[in-house]
Design a protein around this motif. Sequence first.
Motif, PDB file in Angstrom:
ATOM      1  N   THR C 135       0.841  -1.209   0.000  1.00 33.75           N
ATOM      2  CA  THR C 135       0.000   0.000   0.000  1.00 33.75           C
ATOM      3  C   THR C 135       0.873   1.255   0.000  1.00 33.75           C
ATOM      4  O   THR C 135       0.611   2.216  -0.739  1.00 33.75           O
ATOM      5  CB  THR C 135      -0.910   0.010   1.246  1.00 33.75           C
ATOM      6  OG1 THR C 135      -1.624  -1.225   1.302  1.00 33.75           O
ATOM      7  CG2 THR C 135      -1.905   1.151   1.184  1.00 33.75           C
ATOM      8  N   LEU C 136       1.925   1.241   0.828  1.00 34.36           N
ATOM      9  CA  LEU C 136       2.790   2.418   0.910  1.00 34.36           C
ATOM     10  C   LEU C 136       3.515   2.654  -0.416  1.00 34.36           C
ATOM     11  O   LEU C 136       3.637   3.793  -0.881  1.00 34.36           O
ATOM     12  CB  LEU C 136       3.784   2.259   2.060  1.00 34.36           C
ATOM     13  CG  LEU C 136       3.130   2.179   3.452  1.00 34.36           C
ATOM     14  CD1 LEU C 136       4.184   2.151   4.543  1.00 34.36           C
ATOM     15  CD2 LEU C 136       2.167   3.348   3.672  1.00 34.36           C
ATOM     16  N   ILE C 144       3.415   4.437  -9.996  1.00 31.92           N
ATOM     17  CA  ILE C 144       2.847   3.119  -9.678  1.00 31.92           C
ATOM     18  C   ILE C 144       1.341   3.238  -9.422  1.00 31.92           C
ATOM     19  O   ILE C 144       0.537   2.553 -10.047  1.00 31.92           O
ATOM     20  CB  ILE C 144       3.530   2.524  -8.422  1.00 31.92           C
ATOM     21  CG1 ILE C 144       5.044   2.429  -8.638  1.00 31.92           C
ATOM     22  CG2 ILE C 144       2.938   1.168  -8.091  1.00 31.92           C
ATOM     23  CD1 ILE C 144       5.458   1.550  -9.769  1.00 31.92           C
ATOM     24  N   GLY C 145       0.989   4.112  -8.488  1.00 30.33           N
ATOM     25  CA  GLY C 145      -0.420   4.207  -8.090  1.00 30.33           C
ATOM     26  C   GLY C 145      -1.159   5.268  -8.883  1.00 30.33           C
ATOM     27  O   GLY C 145      -0.614   6.346  -9.153  1.00 30.33           O
ATOM     28  N   GLY C 150       1.360  10.706  -2.111  1.00 30.44           N
ATOM     29  CA  GLY C 150       2.380  10.826  -1.079  1.00 30.44           C
ATOM     30  C   GLY C 150       1.980  10.067   0.170  1.00 30.44           C
ATOM     31  O   GLY C 150       0.862   9.563   0.281  1.00 30.44           O
ATOM     32  N   LEU C 151       2.929   9.989   1.119  1.00 26.39           N
ATOM     33  CA  LEU C 151       2.700   9.165   2.300  1.00 26.39           C
ATOM     34  C   LEU C 151       2.378  10.014   3.507  1.00 26.39           C
ATOM     35  O   LEU C 151       3.217  10.225   4.385  1.00 26.39           O
ATOM     36  CB  LEU C 151       3.919   8.289   2.555  1.00 26.39           C
ATOM     37  CG  LEU C 151       4.216   7.282   1.434  1.00 26.39           C
ATOM     38  CD1 LEU C 151       5.466   6.498   1.729  1.00 26.39           C
ATOM     39  CD2 LEU C 151       3.031   6.355   1.261  1.00 26.39           C
ATOM     40  N   VAL C 157      -1.150   5.174   8.599  1.00 26.13           N
ATOM     41  CA  VAL C 157      -1.973   4.538   9.644  1.00 26.13           C
ATOM     42  C   VAL C 157      -2.936   3.522   9.029  1.00 26.13           C
ATOM     43  O   VAL C 157      -3.035   2.387   9.498  1.00 26.13           O
ATOM     44  CB  VAL C 157      -2.767   5.612  10.431  1.00 26.13           C
ATOM     45  CG1 VAL C 157      -3.871   4.967  11.273  1.00 26.13           C
ATOM     46  CG2 VAL C 157      -1.825   6.413  11.313  1.00 26.13           C
ATOM     47  N   ARG C 158      -3.593   3.930   7.943  1.00 24.71           N
ATOM     48  CA  ARG C 158      -4.552   3.004   7.323  1.00 24.71           C
ATOM     49  C   ARG C 158      -3.859   1.768   6.767  1.00 24.71           C
ATOM     50  O   ARG C 158      -4.366   0.651   6.897  1.00 24.71           O
ATOM     51  CB  ARG C 158      -5.321   3.701   6.197  1.00 24.71           C
ATOM     52  CG  ARG C 158      -6.287   4.745   6.706  1.00 24.71           C
ATOM     53  CD  ARG C 158      -7.100   5.321   5.589  1.00 24.71           C
ATOM     54  NE  ARG C 158      -7.972   4.331   4.976  1.00 24.71           N
ATOM     55  CZ  ARG C 158      -8.751   4.578   3.917  1.00 24.71           C
ATOM     56  NH1 ARG C 158      -8.728   5.771   3.349  1.00 24.71           N
ATOM     57  NH2 ARG C 158      -9.514   3.637   3.425  1.00 24.71           N
ATOM     58  N   ALA C 159      -2.676   1.970   6.138  1.00 29.12           N
ATOM     59  CA  ALA C 159      -1.980   0.831   5.529  1.00 29.12           C
ATOM     60  C   ALA C 159      -1.515  -0.157   6.589  1.00 29.12           C
ATOM     61  O   ALA C 159      -1.526  -1.367   6.379  1.00 29.12           O
ATOM     62  CB  ALA C 159      -0.796   1.326   4.705  1.00 29.12           C
ATOM     63  N   MET C 160      -1.087   0.382   7.740  1.00 32.18           N
ATOM     64  CA  MET C 160      -0.470  -0.487   8.730  1.00 32.18           C
ATOM     65  C   MET C 160      -1.420  -0.895   9.852  1.00 32.18           C
ATOM     66  O   MET C 160      -1.019  -1.655  10.742  1.00 32.18           O
ATOM     67  CB  MET C 160       0.778   0.195   9.310  1.00 32.18           C
ATOM     68  CG  MET C 160       1.929   0.262   8.298  1.00 32.18           C
ATOM     69  SD  MET C 160       2.346  -1.431   7.707  1.00 32.18           S
ATOM     70  CE  MET C 160       3.561  -1.087   6.428  1.00 32.18           C
TER      71      MET C 160
END
Lengths: 201, 201, 201, 201
Positions: C135-136, C144-145, C150-151, C157-160
Motif C-alpha cells: 500500500t505504501l 505506480i499508483g 504521497g505518504l 496509519v490506514r496501511a499499517m
Amino acid sequence: MTTTPRDPDRLVLFTDAVVAIAITLLVLPLVDVVSESVAEHHTSVEVLTEHRPQILSFLLSFVVIAQYWVTHHRMFENVKAYNRPLTVVNLAWLLTIVFLPFPTEMVGVFSDDVFTTLLYIGTMLVSSLCLGAMTLIIHGDPEIGRDAAGLGARTVVRAMAPAGLLVVAFALSWAFPAVTYYSLLLLLLSGPINRLAKRSQ
Amino acid sequence: MTTTPRDPDRLVLFTDAVVAIAITLLVLPLVDVVSESVAEHHTSVEVLTEHRPQILSFLLSFVVIAQYWVTHHRMFENVKAYNRPLTVVNLAWLLTIVFLPFPTEMVGVFSDDVFTTLLYIGTMLVSSLCLGAMTLIIHGDPEIGRDAAGLGARTVVRAMAPAGLLVVAFALSWAFPAVTYYSLLLLLLSGPINRLAKRSQ
Amino acid sequence: MTTTPRDPDRLVLFTDAVVAIAITLLVLPLVDVVSESVAEHHTSVEVLTEHRPQILSFLLSFVVIAQYWVTHHRMFENVKAYNRPLTVVNLAWLLTIVFLPFPTEMVGVFSDDVFTTLLYIGTMLVSSLCLGAMTLIIHGDPEIGRDAAGLGARTVVRAMAPAGLLVVAFALSWAFPAVTYYSLLLLLLSGPINRLAKRSQ
Amino acid sequence: MTTTPRDPDRLVLFTDAVVAIAITLLVLPLVDVVSESVAEHHTSVEVLTEHRPQILSFLLSFVVIAQYWVTHHRMFENVKAYNRPLTVVNLAWLLTIVFLPFPTEMVGVFSDDVFTTLLYIGTMLVSSLCLGAMTLIIHGDPEIGRDAAGLGARTVVRAMAPAGLLVVAFALSWAFPAVTYYSLLLLLLSGPINRLAKRSQ
C-alpha cells in the motif's frame, strides 16, 4: 438451453487452468515416494532406482498432456465462438485429462500389466476421440470455426487419425501383451497420414 | 507442423498457471509432516525443529521458482509472437519446474547427501539451459522478439551465464561434497557478469 | 535490474492463480482425514465430530485468505504499473499465503496450543505487513499508483492498521494463552480505525 | 467499504481458477488408492473393482462441479460490474466448491450411508442457494446486470428452482434412506420448471 455461439475466451482459460493443474499434479506421487522411501531406509540413489517406473510414467504423462494441450491450443486458434455441444465435448475431454493421473499412477506401480496398459491407452483413446469430435464441430459450423469449410473426407480423416491409431494401439497391446506401451509409437504416423490426406485433396 | 509465429498470450497464461501451481504445491509435504508428527507424539514446537531441513528446502525452492518466474516474465515481455521451437523449449522448461518439488522433498529428507545435492542443482541447471535457449530464440529471430538484434557474443554470454554458473556449482558440489548447496551462491555472480558483458560491448 | 514500471496484468494473474490454489488446497487435509477415519473404523458422523478442529481451521483459513485476496484486489485496482520493489514484496506476500496451509494444519491438530496460535497469528502478521508495505509503495509513487498522493500520516496509519492490530493480537495470545484465536477479533477494529483516520484528515 | 460496482474480470478469473483446481483435485484420492492397493497386494483390476464407489463419486462430483461452472459462466455473461454483496456471495459459493472434495471422498468411502448422503446433498444445496442469490443480485440491480429487469416472480422461481429441488431431494433422502443419491434426479425438473416459468409470463 440456448446454443447461441459465444466468445470462447473464458472456456479456453478454464480449460488451460485445468490442464495446467493436471500436468503439475503428476509430480505428487513422486513426492510421496520420497517419504515412503525414508520409512524403508532407502538411500537417495535408491529412491530413483527403485521407482524408475513411476518416474517414467510421470515423464510419459507429462509429454502426453503437453501434446494434447498443444493440439487443443492450435484447434482453438480457429474458434471464434462456441455453442453447447462444443462446451460439453470440451468438458468430456477435460474429464479424461483430469483422470489421467490415475492411470499414470497405475502404470508407475503395475508397469507392463495388460489391464493397466489398456486402461492407459483407453484413456488416451477417449481423450483423442473428444479432440476429434471438437475438430469436426469447429470445421463443420461456420458460426464456430473461423475457417469452417464443411466436413469433407479429408477433414474427418485428419480429425480422427490419432483416435484411429489409438484403436489399433489398444488392439495391439491387448492381442500381444509383450508390446506394452510401444504400441503408442503408432502415433508417430499421425504426421504422414495428415500429409497424405492433404495431398489426396 | 507449421512454425508460423503466433500470439503468445495463451502460452504465457498456461505457463503462469503451471508455475503458480508448482510453487504452491511445495507446501504439501509440510502439511503431511504435521499429521505424521502427531502419530509420533511430537509437540507443536518439535514439528518445526524436527523438520527444519524440509522447511528450509521449501523456502529455497520457493525462492528458486519465484526467481525463475521473474526471469521468464521479463523475457516474455520482449516476445511478440512464438513458433514451435519456443513452445517446445518452454514446455521442457515447465517440465523442470513441475519436477522441482521432487528434488525439493529429497533435499528436505536427505539434506546434504551428495546425490541429492547434484539432483537438485542438476534440475536447476536444465531449467536454466531452457531459459537460456529461449533467450537465444527470442533475441535471434525478429519475428519472435520485439528487440531481436541477432546473436552477438554479448547476448549469448548473458543468456547462458546462469547455466554456466550452475555447471560450475554442480562440479564444485560434486568434487567437494562439504560445499553442499552453498555452491548456488555462485549465482550471485550473474549480475556482475551481465554488467561486464554490457560494458565490453 | 531495472525498476522501470511495467503493466501489472501478468503479476496480478500470477498472484490470483497462487492464491486460488492455496485456498483450494486447504481441503486436502480434510480429504485425507476420511481415509484415516476408515482405517480407525469411525462412522461417517464421527469423521466430522472427531475432526471438528480441522474443519474449523479450514473455515478460518478460507476466510483469512479470501479476505486477503479481496484486500489485494482492491489495492491493485489502483495500480497502473509496477516496479521491482512491488514485485519483491508481492512475492513475499505470496510466500505467506502459500505457507498458510501449514499453520492451518497445525491449528487443526494442536488446536489451542500457544506455539501453534503464535505461528498462525505470526504468519498473518507477516502477510499483513507485506500488504501494508505494498500500500505504501503504491500510494507513495505516482508512477505506480493511479491516485498516489504521497505518504501522509493518514495513509500510513490506514496501511499499517491490520498489521498493528495483529501485533497486539500476537502479544495478547502470548501473554494470556487462554485468549487463543479470539485475539483475532481485534481485526474488527480495522474499519473504525480507517474511519477515524479519514475523519481526522 | 464501498459498494461501487467494478469490472468483474478479475473476480471471474479468480473464480475460474478456484473451480478448475477443485475439479482437478478430485482425482487425488483415486491416485492415493493405487499405492494403498499395492500395499494390500491387489491386482490392477482389483484397484478398480474394489474402489468402484470412489470412482463413481469422482465422476459424480466432476459432473456436479462442471455443471455449476457452466451455470456460473452463463450467469456472469450478463454481469457488467460487481459490488460487495456479489463478491461475498461468490466467495461463499467458492467455499462450497472448495469443500466438495471432502463430501465426495465421504461418498467414496461410506457410500449409501444416510449422513453422508445428506452431507453431500446439503453441500450442493448451499451451493445452489448461493448461485440463486447471485442471480437475484444480478437481475435486481441494473448497475450489475446487463439485462436487469427487477425481481419478478418468474425470475425468483427460476433462480431458486435448483435450490428448491435440492431441498426436496434432501428431505426425500432423509425420510427414505433407500433413495440415496437418486433423489438428485429431481434436478432434471429444472428445465421443465424454467419453461413453465417462461410460459406463465
